[in-house]
Design a protein around this motif. Structure first.
Motif, PDB file in Angstrom:
ATOM      1  N   LEU A   1       0.820  -1.211   0.000  1.00 15.34           N
ATOM      2  CA  LEU A   1       0.000   0.000   0.000  1.00 15.34           C
ATOM      3  C   LEU A   1       0.855   1.264   0.000  1.00 15.34           C
ATOM      4  O   LEU A   1       0.461   2.291  -0.571  1.00 15.34           O
ATOM      5  CB  LEU A   1      -0.930   0.010   1.215  1.00 15.34           C
ATOM      6  CG  LEU A   1      -2.014  -1.082   1.246  1.00 15.34           C
ATOM      7  CD1 LEU A   1      -2.815  -0.979   2.539  1.00 15.34           C
ATOM      8  CD2 LEU A   1      -2.937  -0.978   0.044  1.00 15.34           C
TER       9      LEU A   1
ATOM     10  N   GLU B   1      -9.033   3.703   1.163  1.00 19.23           N
ATOM     11  CA  GLU B   1      -8.096   4.143   0.129  1.00 19.23           C
ATOM     12  C   GLU B   1      -8.706   3.899  -1.250  1.00 19.23           C
ATOM     13  O   GLU B   1      -9.356   2.877  -1.484  1.00 19.23           O
ATOM     14  CB  GLU B   1      -6.762   3.407   0.259  1.00 19.23           C
ATOM     15  CG  GLU B   1      -5.930   3.877   1.428  1.00 19.23           C
ATOM     16  CD  GLU B   1      -4.436   3.672   1.210  1.00 19.23           C
ATOM     17  OE1 GLU B   1      -4.040   3.361   0.061  1.00 19.23           O
ATOM     18  OE2 GLU B   1      -3.686   3.823   2.175  1.00 19.23           O
TER      19      GLU B   1
ATOM     20  N   ARG C   1       2.679   1.578  -4.167  1.00 21.49           N
ATOM     21  CA  ARG C   1       1.860   1.013  -5.236  1.00 21.49           C
ATOM     22  C   ARG C   1       1.602   2.039  -6.328  1.00 21.49           C
ATOM     23  O   ARG C   1       1.791   3.246  -6.138  1.00 21.49           O
ATOM     24  CB  ARG C   1       0.512   0.537  -4.679  1.00 21.49           C
ATOM     25  CG  ARG C   1      -0.425   1.669  -4.220  1.00 21.49           C
ATOM     26  CD  ARG C   1      -1.718   1.094  -3.671  1.00 21.49           C
ATOM     27  NE  ARG C   1      -2.621   2.121  -3.169  1.00 21.49           N
ATOM     28  CZ  ARG C   1      -3.676   2.578  -3.833  1.00 21.49           C
ATOM     29  NH1 ARG C   1      -3.956   2.113  -5.036  1.00 21.49           N
ATOM     30  NH2 ARG C   1      -4.466   3.485  -3.294  1.00 21.49           N
TER      31      ARG C   1
ATOM     32  N   ASN D   1      -9.200   2.845  -5.141  1.00 22.40           N
ATOM     33  CA  ASN D   1      -8.725   1.749  -5.998  1.00 22.40           C
ATOM     34  C   ASN D   1      -8.273   0.533  -5.206  1.00 22.40           C
ATOM     35  O   ASN D   1      -7.436  -0.243  -5.686  1.00 22.40           O
ATOM     36  CB  ASN D   1      -7.602   2.224  -6.922  1.00 22.40           C
ATOM     37  CG  ASN D   1      -8.059   2.353  -8.370  1.00 22.40           C
ATOM     38  OD1 ASN D   1      -9.243   2.183  -8.666  1.00 22.40           O
ATOM     39  ND2 ASN D   1      -7.142   2.655  -9.259  1.00 22.40           N
ATOM     40  N   ILE D   2      -8.799   0.366  -4.003  1.00 25.32           N
ATOM     41  CA  ILE D   2      -8.523  -0.806  -3.171  1.00 25.32           C
ATOM     42  C   ILE D   2      -9.855  -1.448  -2.806  1.00 25.32           C
ATOM     43  O   ILE D   2     -10.782  -0.753  -2.376  1.00 25.32           O
ATOM     44  CB  ILE D   2      -7.776  -0.439  -1.874  1.00 25.32           C
ATOM     45  CG1 ILE D   2      -6.468   0.295  -2.172  1.00 25.32           C
ATOM     46  CG2 ILE D   2      -7.516  -1.689  -1.029  1.00 25.32           C
ATOM     47  CD1 ILE D   2      -5.402  -0.561  -2.784  1.00 25.32           C
TER      48      ILE D   2
ATOM     49  N   LEU E   1      -8.011  -0.280   4.113  1.00 23.16           N
ATOM     50  CA  LEU E   1      -8.357  -0.947   2.869  1.00 23.16           C
ATOM     51  C   LEU E   1      -9.697  -0.468   2.324  1.00 23.16           C
ATOM     52  O   LEU E   1      -9.909  -0.444   1.103  1.00 23.16           O
ATOM     53  CB  LEU E   1      -8.388  -2.464   3.068  1.00 23.16           C
ATOM     54  CG  LEU E   1      -7.055  -3.131   3.401  1.00 23.16           C
ATOM     55  CD1 LEU E   1      -7.245  -4.618   3.637  1.00 23.16           C
ATOM     56  CD2 LEU E   1      -6.040  -2.910   2.290  1.00 23.16           C
TER      57      LEU E   1
ATOM     58  N   TRP F   1      -6.062  -1.037  -9.823  1.00 21.40           N
ATOM     59  CA  TRP F   1      -6.997  -1.568  -8.824  1.00 21.40           C
ATOM     60  C   TRP F   1      -6.342  -2.760  -8.129  1.00 21.40           C
ATOM     61  O   TRP F   1      -5.912  -3.707  -8.766  1.00 21.40           O
ATOM     62  CB  TRP F   1      -8.275  -1.965  -9.536  1.00 21.40           C
ATOM     63  CG  TRP F   1      -9.302  -2.708  -8.743  1.00 21.40           C
ATOM     64  CD1 TRP F   1      -9.345  -2.925  -7.398  1.00 21.40           C
ATOM     65  CD2 TRP F   1     -10.478  -3.344  -9.271  1.00 21.40           C
ATOM     66  NE1 TRP F   1     -10.455  -3.642  -7.050  1.00 21.40           N
ATOM     67  CE2 TRP F   1     -11.172  -3.919  -8.174  1.00 21.40           C
ATOM     68  CE3 TRP F   1     -11.011  -3.478 -10.553  1.00 21.40           C
ATOM     69  CZ2 TRP F   1     -12.373  -4.615  -8.345  1.00 21.40           C
ATOM     70  CZ3 TRP F   1     -12.199  -4.166 -10.720  1.00 21.40           C
ATOM     71  CH2 TRP F   1     -12.878  -4.729  -9.627  1.00 21.40           C
ATOM     72  N   ILE F   2      -6.266  -2.694  -6.805  1.00 14.68           N
ATOM     73  CA  ILE F   2      -5.767  -3.824  -6.016  1.00 14.68           C
ATOM     74  C   ILE F   2      -6.943  -4.470  -5.296  1.00 14.68           C
ATOM     75  O   ILE F   2      -7.684  -3.802  -4.565  1.00 14.68           O
ATOM     76  CB  ILE F   2      -4.698  -3.401  -4.993  1.00 14.68           C
ATOM     77  CG1 ILE F   2      -3.497  -2.774  -5.696  1.00 14.68           C
ATOM     78  CG2 ILE F   2      -4.243  -4.604  -4.168  1.00 14.68           C
ATOM     79  CD1 ILE F   2      -2.399  -2.314  -4.755  1.00 14.68           C
TER      80      ILE F   2
END
Length: 375
Positions: free
Chosen positions: A246, A281, A249, A283-284, A278, A254-255
């Motif tokens: 994190l 944030e 990155r 795009n998580i 998580l 997208w994670i």
């Protein structure tokens, strides 16, 4: 008239149709919205971490007629996603032509989201004549370089291939990903977290971004089949690896954290802090486990239906004699489902994956716990 396919919402961090959360939170119960087919037991690799490795064969069996598979799908009223896995689904041209392509075409006509799992090491031409019918191409990426790939991808092979061959396969994987990504294919690259991969996770993330993948999935190493003897991370080591990723990155990628072994009902402040991070944030996302919550796996050879393609739960039924919705309803009454299908709406959590629970939380009664935080 607008077709079903035209009404499909684009897959994004705001909409992951495989996530079991949506149906559970909307309807108050789990429904069968996802079906996965194991269409082959062949594979050109023998990866050390393969969670279905003991099922791999050298000669393919005879699959059930695809018409029989589609008839079962027709009976699943709420069907939303279709996944295809193996083995390596693309290695057998007969399977591609007679099982995979008809399934993808059926799903496209019905407006169902599709995913195919591939190691992406075959020639690009093997993908080009069906790839436009897929919504997600799922690949594995756990390597720093060619040496890693050679060691990991053929760890369980009877005969070790030459470095020249393995280097070519590794380069093909990356080249295929770049070409297909540029052509608009949604590639989701998964990295499993182990004592080997965890220190190198940011590097692998950068490689995945450079290949043009739209999503990076991060999952635990599942201690199943070939991977049973491999060393696992502790929960604290897992958290540290996530924090490291994190902090370093690509914000454009997208994670997705799948089958996350960390929960909002934990008494540890670090678990609670990470869960909140998580969910806040950009795009998580944290995917609530589909297996057994909204998905069943069908063996396309035997017709056996199981919770997942790499769990130790015996078959729940068979499509030759049972409907999928009946099997799913029976599973919801299974003691294991009742044990782990907890639900915390304020924390956006539907409880643990079976393998994760057995690995890290054997003595924990999740039904007796409550979330300490809200998202």
């Amino acid at each position: 008239m607008t077709s079903f396919a035209e009404r499909k919402k684009p897959i994004s961090p705001e909409w992951d149709p495989w996530d079991a959360w949506y149906t559970r939170s909307k309807e108050g119960r789990y429904r069968l919205t996802s079906v996965e087919f194991t269409v082959t037991n062949l594979c050109n690799l023998r990866c050390e971490h393969c969670a279905v490795g003991e099922a791999l064969v050298e000669k393919e069996g005879v699959s059930l007629p695809v018409e029989q598979l589609i008839r079962q799908l027709e009976k699943v009223e709420d069907l939303q996603t279709l996944s295809i896995t193996g083995g390596e689904p693309i290695v057998n041209r007969h399977v591609v032509d007679n099982t995979i392509r008809p399934l993808l075409q059926y799903a496209k006509q019905r407006g169902i989201y599709t995913q195919l799992n591939s190691n992406l090491t075959l020639p690009l031409s093997r993908y080009e004549d069906w790839i436009e019918d897929i919504d997600v191409l799922h690949i594995s990426y756990n390597y720093r370089d060619e040496a890693d790939f050679q060691r990991m991808a053929f760890a369980n092979a009877n005969h070790q291939p030459s470095a020249t061959l393995t280097n070519r396969l590794f380069q093909r994987l990356k080249d295929n990903a770049i070409v297909l990504s540029k052509a608009g294919v949604f590639i989701s690259a998964e990295t499993f977290l182990s004592p080997f991969t965890a220190p190198h996770l940011p590097h692998m993330h950068k490689e995945i971004a450079e290949m043009g993948c739209k999503r990076h999935e991060v999952h635990p190493l599942y201690p199943s089949d070939f991977a049973k003897g491999m060393k696992l991370l502790s929960v604290d080591e897992y958290k540290a690896a996530i924090e490291n990723l994190l902090n370093d990155r690509d914000p454009a990628i997208w994670i997705l954290f799948g089958t996350l072994p960390i929960y909002p009902c934990s008494h540890h402040q670090s678990d609670q802090d990470l869960w909140l991070r998580l969910f806040h944030e950009p795009n998580i996302t944290v995917r609530q486990d589909p297996d057994g919550r909204n998905r069943l796996n069908i063996n396309a050879f035997t017709g056996d239906v199981i919770v997942t393609d790499f769990a130790d739960v015996p078959p729940l039924g068979n499509i030759k004699t049972d409907s999928l919705t009946t099997i799913f309803d029976l599973w919801l009454d299974h003691p294991l489902a009742k044990k782990y299908h907890c639900y915390c709406p304020k924390a956006h959590c539907t409880g643990p994956n079976l393998l994760v629970a057995n690995t890290y939380y054997q003595d924990v009664d999740f039904q007796a716990r409550k979330a300490h935080i809200s998202v």
